[in-house]
Scaffold this motif. Structure first.
Motif, short mmCIF file in Angstrom:
data_model
loop_
_atom_site.label_atom_id
_atom_site.label_comp_id
_atom_site.label_asym_id
_atom_site.label_seq_id
_atom_site.Cartn_x
_atom_site.Cartn_y
_atom_site.Cartn_z
N VAL A 51 95.96 -27.75 -9.54
CA VAL A 51 96.34 -28.09 -8.33
C VAL A 51 96.94 -26.98 -7.37
N ARG A 52 97.89 -26.36 -8.22
CA ARG A 52 98.65 -25.17 -7.68
C ARG A 52 97.82 -23.87 -7.35
N LYS A 53 96.98 -23.71 -8.24
CA LYS A 53 96.04 -22.47 -8.13
C LYS A 53 95.17 -22.64 -6.89
N VAL A 54 94.47 -23.65 -6.68
CA VAL A 54 93.61 -23.90 -5.73
C VAL A 54 94.19 -24.06 -4.36
N LEU A 55 95.36 -24.60 -4.39
CA LEU A 55 96.19 -24.89 -3.02
C LEU A 55 96.85 -23.37 -3.02
N GLY A 56 96.96 -22.36 -3.75
CA GLY A 56 97.49 -21.15 -3.30
C GLY A 56 98.98 -21.08 -3.26
N LEU A 57 99.74 -21.89 -3.91
CA LEU A 57 100.99 -22.16 -4.04
C LEU A 57 101.76 -21.14 -5.00
N ASN A 58 102.78 -20.47 -4.78
CA ASN A 58 103.45 -19.54 -5.71
C ASN A 58 104.34 -20.67 -6.42
N GLU A 59 104.97 -20.00 -7.64
CA GLU A 59 105.80 -20.85 -8.42
C GLU A 59 106.88 -21.82 -7.59
N GLU A 60 107.59 -21.16 -6.97
CA GLU A 60 108.71 -21.55 -5.90
C GLU A 60 108.30 -22.55 -4.96
N GLU A 61 107.05 -22.25 -4.14
CA GLU A 61 106.51 -23.38 -3.53
C GLU A 61 106.17 -24.42 -4.25
N PHE A 62 105.68 -24.34 -5.34
CA PHE A 62 105.10 -25.54 -6.04
C PHE A 62 106.12 -26.44 -6.73
N GLN A 63 107.30 -25.66 -7.10
CA GLN A 63 108.28 -26.53 -7.74
C GLN A 63 109.00 -27.24 -6.56
N SER A 64 108.80 -26.99 -5.44
CA SER A 64 109.60 -27.60 -4.42
C SER A 64 108.81 -28.73 -3.95
N CYS A 65 107.59 -29.00 -4.24
CA CYS A 65 106.62 -30.20 -3.89
C CYS A 65 107.25 -31.46 -4.35
N ARG A 66 107.08 -32.42 -3.71
CA ARG A 66 107.06 -33.74 -4.08
C ARG A 66 106.17 -34.59 -3.75
N GLU A 67 106.03 -35.83 -4.39
CA GLU A 67 105.02 -36.79 -4.53
C GLU A 67 105.45 -38.07 -3.92
N GLU A 68 104.41 -38.47 -3.18
CA GLU A 68 104.62 -39.96 -2.76
C GLU A 68 103.54 -40.85 -2.96
N LYS A 69 103.61 -42.09 -3.03
CA LYS A 69 102.41 -43.21 -3.57
C LYS A 69 101.81 -43.46 -2.09
N GLY A 70 100.76 -43.28 -1.95
CA GLY A 70 100.18 -43.93 -0.58
C GLY A 70 99.34 -45.07 -0.89
N PRO A 71 98.55 -45.55 -0.01
CA PRO A 71 97.75 -46.91 -0.16
C PRO A 71 97.11 -46.83 -1.51
N MET A 72 97.36 -48.00 -2.13
CA MET A 72 96.84 -48.32 -3.71
C MET A 72 97.42 -47.55 -4.67
N GLY A 73 98.63 -46.81 -4.26
CA GLY A 73 99.18 -46.10 -5.22
C GLY A 73 98.54 -44.45 -5.46
N LYS A 74 97.57 -44.18 -4.51
CA LYS A 74 97.17 -42.72 -4.44
C LYS A 74 98.24 -41.96 -4.10
N PRO A 75 98.24 -40.78 -4.91
CA PRO A 75 99.39 -39.76 -4.84
C PRO A 75 99.19 -38.77 -3.52
N LEU A 76 100.33 -38.57 -2.82
CA LEU A 76 100.10 -37.95 -1.68
C LEU A 76 101.40 -36.76 -2.07
N LEU A 77 101.01 -35.49 -1.71
CA LEU A 77 101.52 -34.24 -2.07
C LEU A 77 102.19 -33.83 -0.91
#
Length: 231
Positions: A51-77
């Protein structure tokens, strides 16, 4: 829509395990560290790094990501700027990872990849519709057809986020239109809408099938092979 296929580099995951774990966002690192099975842990790590590679995020940007649960528990980044990142879905089977990235905001996507067989058709007979069982039974290559039907169903349920709460025999995918049609399934129960469409891809050697589901009738997806997460 873009779909990425990656053959997991287990040996490199093992050699770099601690460094790679430290590079993950806290919620992904904790998820991976809870997995006692080594292979499952590497697969979890690889999924996050893909996911990190495809979204083009560097390590710092990726580490700062957070996840929420959307409808039916699907992850939102969400990224560091609280911007919601593209919707995605992952699947893995016998050393392969598949990642589908939605190209429309708020359009969910589901993907499933399968290598397994149903040699005596017991799963097909017990879990699919009678029509699907006959498709498989009468196919020139029954195992290829089994993998098609299985991944179609899984990709739809992953797109809606409903998972195993829905009977696999309560719907099928129309062979002509690719539309998901009811055999008892109630589309009003889906949190995203009433129309879903599926497309299926087969490996050249027919060793696996991969299906992608979304709500756009004439969608296309572009396949990308990711050779390595370490380059």
């Amino acid at each position: 829509m873009n779909v990425y296929l990656y053959k997991i580099e287990y040996d490199l995951m093992q050699a770099e395990e601690q460094r790679l774990l430290a590079s993950l966002p806290a919620f992904r690192r904790e998820k991976a560290e809870k997995l006692i099975n080594q292979k499952a842990r590497y697969e979890s790590m690889a999924a996050a790094l893909l996911v990190r590679k495809v979204l083009g995020l560097n390590e710092e940007e990726f580490q700062s990501c957070r996840e929420e649960k959307g409808p039916m528990g699907k992850p939102l980044l969400y990224g560091a700027d609280e911007k919601k990142l593209p919707l995605f879905n992952l699947s893995h089977s016998v050393g392969y990872l598949a990642l589908a990235i939605s190209n429309q905001e708020d359009m969910p996507v589901g993907i499933d990849l399968e290598t397994k067989d149903d040699k005596e058709l017991r799963v097909s007979r017990r879990m699919f519709t009678q029509m699907e069982y006959e498709w498989i039974q009468n196919a020139a290559n029954p195992q290829k057809e089994f993998r098609r039907v299985w991944t179609e169903k899984e990709s739809f349920l992953k797109c809606t986020g409903q998972g195993i709460s829905v009977k696999l025999s309560s719907f099928h995918v129309n062979r002509d239109s690719g539309k998901v049609e009811s055999d008892g399934y109630t589309f009003q129960d889906s949190p995203f809408g009433k129309e879903y469409f599926v497309k299926t891809f087969f490996a050249e050697d027919e060793s696996f099938a991969m299906s992608v589901c979304c709500q756009k009738k004439d969608f296309t997806f572009k396949m990308h092979e990711v050779n390595s997460l370490f380059s």
